[in-house]
Design an enzyme around this catalytic site. Structure first.
Site, PDB file in Angstrom:
ATOM      1  N   LEU A 163     -32.742 -47.602  11.762  1.00 30.23           N
ATOM      2  CA  LEU A 163     -31.910 -47.978  10.604  1.00 30.23           C
ATOM      3  C   LEU A 163     -30.727 -48.860  11.028  1.00 30.23           C
ATOM      4  O   LEU A 163     -30.141 -48.641  12.084  1.00 30.23           O
ATOM      5  CB  LEU A 163     -31.350 -46.701   9.952  1.00 30.23           C
ATOM      6  CG  LEU A 163     -30.401 -46.916   8.772  1.00 30.23           C
ATOM      7  CD1 LEU A 163     -31.200 -47.269   7.515  1.00 30.23           C
ATOM      8  CD2 LEU A 163     -29.552 -45.682   8.502  1.00 30.23           C
ATOM      9  N   ASP A 203     -17.531 -43.869  -4.432  1.00 34.58           N
ATOM     10  CA  ASP A 203     -16.311 -43.696  -5.216  1.00 34.58           C
ATOM     11  C   ASP A 203     -16.119 -42.223  -5.582  1.00 34.58           C
ATOM     12  O   ASP A 203     -17.100 -41.500  -5.761  1.00 34.58           O
ATOM     13  CB  ASP A 203     -16.413 -44.557  -6.487  1.00 34.58           C
ATOM     14  CG  ASP A 203     -15.053 -44.803  -7.116  1.00 34.58           C
ATOM     15  OD1 ASP A 203     -14.021 -44.464  -6.494  1.00 34.58           O
ATOM     16  OD2 ASP A 203     -15.017 -45.339  -8.242  1.00 34.58           O
ATOM     17  N   HIS A 227     -11.004 -38.168   1.370  1.00 34.65           N
ATOM     18  CA  HIS A 227     -11.588 -39.176   2.259  1.00 34.65           C
ATOM     19  C   HIS A 227     -12.268 -38.507   3.462  1.00 34.65           C
ATOM     20  O   HIS A 227     -13.329 -38.940   3.903  1.00 34.65           O
ATOM     21  CB  HIS A 227     -10.512 -40.169   2.737  1.00 34.65           C
ATOM     22  CG  HIS A 227      -9.937 -40.995   1.612  1.00 34.65           C
ATOM     23  ND1 HIS A 227     -10.730 -41.623   0.677  1.00 34.65           N
ATOM     24  CD2 HIS A 227      -8.663 -41.305   1.276  1.00 34.65           C
ATOM     25  CE1 HIS A 227      -9.970 -42.280  -0.187  1.00 34.65           C
ATOM     26  NE2 HIS A 227      -8.709 -42.098   0.152  1.00 34.65           N
ATOM     27  N   TRP A 249      -6.283 -52.883   0.210  1.00 36.72           N
ATOM     28  CA  TRP A 249      -4.962 -53.008   0.856  1.00 36.72           C
ATOM     29  C   TRP A 249      -3.847 -52.739  -0.146  1.00 36.72           C
ATOM     30  O   TRP A 249      -2.707 -52.488   0.249  1.00 36.72           O
ATOM     31  CB  TRP A 249      -4.775 -54.417   1.441  1.00 36.72           C
ATOM     32  CG  TRP A 249      -5.755 -54.757   2.512  1.00 36.72           C
ATOM     33  CD1 TRP A 249      -6.828 -55.591   2.388  1.00 36.72           C
ATOM     34  CD2 TRP A 249      -5.764 -54.312   3.873  1.00 36.72           C
ATOM     35  NE1 TRP A 249      -7.508 -55.686   3.585  1.00 36.72           N
ATOM     36  CE2 TRP A 249      -6.872 -54.911   4.515  1.00 36.72           C
ATOM     37  CE3 TRP A 249      -4.949 -53.447   4.621  1.00 36.72           C
ATOM     38  CZ2 TRP A 249      -7.191 -54.688   5.852  1.00 36.72           C
ATOM     39  CZ3 TRP A 249      -5.263 -53.225   5.956  1.00 36.72           C
ATOM     40  CH2 TRP A 249      -6.364 -53.844   6.560  1.00 36.72           C
TER      41      TRP A 249
HETATM   42  C1  FPP Z   1     -13.247 -44.394  -3.023  1.00 37.66           C
HETATM   43  O1  FPP Z   1     -12.625 -43.201  -3.370  1.00 37.66           O
HETATM   44  C2  FPP Z   1     -13.511 -44.548  -1.638  1.00 37.66           C
HETATM   45  C3  FPP Z   1     -12.884 -45.433  -0.779  1.00 37.66           C
HETATM   46  C4  FPP Z   1     -11.628 -46.122  -1.011  1.00 37.66           C
HETATM   47  C5  FPP Z   1     -13.466 -45.821   0.468  1.00 37.66           C
HETATM   48  C6  FPP Z   1     -14.572 -44.996   1.004  1.00 37.66           C
HETATM   49  C7  FPP Z   1     -14.106 -44.171   2.134  1.00 37.66           C
HETATM   50  C8  FPP Z   1     -14.772 -43.112   2.596  1.00 37.66           C
HETATM   51  C9  FPP Z   1     -16.070 -42.664   2.067  1.00 37.66           C
HETATM   52  C10 FPP Z   1     -14.205 -42.284   3.675  1.00 37.66           C
HETATM   53  C11 FPP Z   1     -14.240 -42.850   5.021  1.00 37.66           C
HETATM   54  C12 FPP Z   1     -15.419 -43.653   5.366  1.00 37.66           C
HETATM   55  C13 FPP Z   1     -15.868 -43.793   6.610  1.00 37.66           C
HETATM   56  C14 FPP Z   1     -16.995 -44.710   6.912  1.00 37.66           C
HETATM   57  C15 FPP Z   1     -15.290 -43.042   7.727  1.00 37.66           C
HETATM   58  P1  FPP Z   1     -11.323 -43.299  -4.239  1.00 37.66           P
HETATM   59  O2  FPP Z   1     -10.184 -43.010  -3.346  1.00 37.66           O
HETATM   60  O3  FPP Z   1     -11.239 -44.610  -4.946  1.00 37.66           O
HETATM   61  O4  FPP Z   1     -11.580 -42.148  -5.273  1.00 37.66           O
HETATM   62  P2  FPP Z   1     -10.971 -42.015  -6.736  1.00 37.66           P
HETATM   63  O5  FPP Z   1     -11.583 -43.135  -7.567  1.00 37.66           O
HETATM   64  O6  FPP Z   1     -11.442 -40.669  -7.170  1.00 37.66           O
HETATM   65  O7  FPP Z   1      -9.486 -42.102  -6.611  1.00 37.66           O
END
Ligand code: FPP
Length: 225
Positions: free
Chosen positions: A124, A12, A29, A62
């Protein structure tokens, strides 16, 4: 000494990382994907760690704006295509969990391809949780076995889940202290670690420190020691 055989991470803080730099969320991301690579390679070199499960896209994600969802899908596709070589080099087996039917045919094909091409790897296991939610996983498992003539046992339900391994250690980055529908069945006796570090800033040094702290915990699994 405890061994962290199965580590799971709620990644997160990508959005906040980008905001702090006055960048678009997409940049967060992208930076988060680089951390996925670094943490996965670190875990593949640690002999104790057998499985790394990463919460990459939840059944609730989504609800995000369409453009962000589309960006995450493209990033995932690009990541898997680019990473195949590194999975093979590092002997990493890729095993997705979640209901993949919701993804585009092209992304499903890429996921399946990486899964098949790495099926022989015995180092792994990197398990990406994709369109994953623990409630959905448990409901799908129950529906698979509900017509059984016998009473449903713990083993039967576990075997019907996407992820059949108990998790030893769950880490959540980004400062919040909740499980957000992640591995609820498998986390029955997991140790939970929460850090304020935003996912793109999470380092192998911090992971190493968490693992060190984990090894010192006395795990009783409900008994006495
Ligand atoms: C949370 O950050 C993260 C996600 C919604 C998904 C995790 C995605 C990645 C780590 C990037 C891509 C992954 C791969 C495997 C290629 P957030 O957007 O909720 O952050 P915030 O809480 O600061 O808004």
């Amino acid at each position: 000494m405890n061994r962290a055989r199965h580590i799971a991470i709620i990644m997160d803080g990508n959005g906040r990382w980008a905001k702090l730099r006055e960048q678009k969320r997409a940049k967060g991301h992208e930076a988060g994907a680089k951390t996925v690579r670094a943490i996965t390679e670190f875990c593949s070199r640690n002999e104790d760690i057998q499985r790394l499960t990463l919460y990459a896209f939840s059944t609730e994600n989504w609800k995000r704006p369409t453009l962000e969802v589309e960006f995450l899908m493209k990033l995932l596709q690009k990541y898997l295509e680019n990473e195949l070589e590194s999975y093979l080099q590092n002997n990493i087996r890729f095993e997705p969990i979640g209901d993949l039917r919701a993804f585009s045919k092209s992304l499903q094909h890429t996921i399946q391809n990486v899964k098949e091409k790495t099926a022989h790897c015995d180092g792994l296991v990197q398990s990406l949780a994709l369109n994953y939610g623990a409630h959905d996983e448990i409901l799908r498992a129950i529906n698979k076995i509900k017509n059984s003539q016998e009473s449903i046992t713990k083993e039967m339900l576990t075997n019907a889940l996407d992820c059949k391994d108990d998790v030893d250690l769950i880490i959540r980055t980004g400062g919040d202290k909740r499980l957000s529908n992640f591995l609820l069945w498998q986390a029955a006796y997991a140790e939970l670690f929460f850090t304020d570090t935003l996912w793109p800033d999470f380092t192998t040094d911090e992971l190493e420190k968490i693992i060190k702290d984990f090894t010192k915990i006395e795990r009783k699994f409900g008994g006495l020691k």
